[in-house]
Design an enzyme around this catalytic site. Structure first.
Site, PDB file in Angstrom:
ATOM      1  N   SER A   1       0.883  -1.166   0.000  1.00 28.02           N
ATOM      2  CA  SER A   1       0.000   0.000   0.000  1.00 28.02           C
ATOM      3  C   SER A   1       0.907   1.198   0.000  1.00 28.02           C
ATOM      4  O   SER A   1       2.105   1.086   0.310  1.00 28.02           O
ATOM      5  CB  SER A   1      -0.863   0.001   1.274  1.00 28.02           C
ATOM      6  OG  SER A   1      -1.415   1.290   1.516  1.00 28.02           O
TER       7      SER A   1
ATOM      8  N   TYR B   1      -2.032  -1.145  10.411  1.00 27.90           N
ATOM      9  CA  TYR B   1      -2.017  -1.264   8.945  1.00 27.90           C
ATOM     10  C   TYR B   1      -0.692  -0.754   8.382  1.00 27.90           C
ATOM     11  O   TYR B   1      -0.046  -1.412   7.560  1.00 27.90           O
ATOM     12  CB  TYR B   1      -3.190  -0.479   8.364  1.00 27.90           C
ATOM     13  CG  TYR B   1      -3.452  -0.703   6.904  1.00 27.90           C
ATOM     14  CD1 TYR B   1      -4.201  -1.794   6.470  1.00 27.90           C
ATOM     15  CD2 TYR B   1      -2.971   0.183   5.940  1.00 27.90           C
ATOM     16  CE1 TYR B   1      -4.455  -1.994   5.114  1.00 27.90           C
ATOM     17  CE2 TYR B   1      -3.223  -0.002   4.589  1.00 27.90           C
ATOM     18  CZ  TYR B   1      -3.961  -1.096   4.183  1.00 27.90           C
ATOM     19  OH  TYR B   1      -4.208  -1.299   2.847  1.00 27.90           O
TER      20      TYR B   1
END
Length: 260
Positions: A142, A155
């Site tokens: 990401s 995350y």
């Protein structure tokens, strides 16, 4: 139609019953790769979408937070297709809270699914790839593997970890035909992100289009979403001859997010 470049290869894509994972699975299938899907929810719809592209497709519902489930899925892949040539580690979950308020069980689940699962699939896929002297491990990280955002400690930690795992895997196999790279998307309009758009629209009493502009305007200079199809085409490039010496990169597809 141009020659399909991945005929005879098998691709396992985790978290692929919708969104980015399904987009990547379909791009690889268009090149002739047989596909093993994994994920929660309805599997028959996604299986039919992939099968319509003229390849063999199988599904395994492994819970990516459990090493034993992952081991069973990898055995299933070998039993069904002989081995995994292309491994796409895409499974991921999200939870937002400040560090001091972050529920410990959510932290553990995010690290397990977003990071540890990629270690387990990779360690089990590598011996076959090394024996064949050809393999592709593609880790869907990401933009949060490269930069941070408030409220996303688990995350961001997991995705930074994925980028690190990618580099080490690439280096360990650098003199072989096995490569490992990471894709780092910015905003992608998946069902998960659409929920965030809807929530913003409701909270601020604005239209969906206005909510999208606000969401993108915070981070993404291009003011447009990256699509699962675009990410899929990058995965196809990594699998191509042109990708032979692309090793250990974290390739951002982010509309200029980290260029700022």
């Amino acid at each position: 139609m141009s020659e399909r470049t991945l005929i005879g290869k098998t691709a396992l894509v985790t978290g692929s019953t919708s969104g980015i994972g399904l987009g990547i699975a379909k791009s690889l299938a268009r090149q002739g790769a047989n596909i093993i899907l994994n994920g929660f929810g309805d599997a028959e719809g996604p299986k039919a979408e992939v099968a319509a592209l003229g390849v063999k497709v199988a599904y395994h519902g492994a819970d990516m937070s459990k090493a034993s489930d992952i081991e069973a899925m990898m055995k299933f892949s070998t039993d069904t297709f002989g081995g995994v040539d292309i491994l796409v580690n895409n499974a991921g979950i999200q939870h937002v809270a400040s560090v001091e308020d972050f529920p410990v069980e959510r932290w553990d689940a995010i690290i397990a699914i977003n990071l540890s699962s990629a270690f387990h699939t990779s360690r089990l896929a590598l011996p076959y790839m090394q024996k064949q002297n050809w393999g592709r491990i593609i880790n869907v990280a990401s933009i949060h593997g490269l930069v941070g955002s408030a409220q996303k400690s688990a995350y961001v930690a997991a995705k930074h970890g994925i980028v690190g795992l990618t580099k080490v895997t690439a280096l360990e196999n650098a003199t072989t035909g096995v490569t490992c790279n990471a894709i780092c998307p910015g905003w992608v309009l998946t069902p998960l992100v659409q929920k965030q758009v809807d929530a913003k629209a409701t909270a601020l009493n604005i239209s969906n289009d206005e909510a999208i502009k606000l969401l993108l305007g915070e981070k993404e200079p291009s003011m447009q979403f990256t699509t699962p199809e675009e990410l899929g085409e990058l995965a196809v490039f990594f699998c191509s001859k042109a990708g032979n010496n692309v090793r250990g990169v974290a390739w951002n597809m982010d509309g200029g997010w980290v260029a700022q």
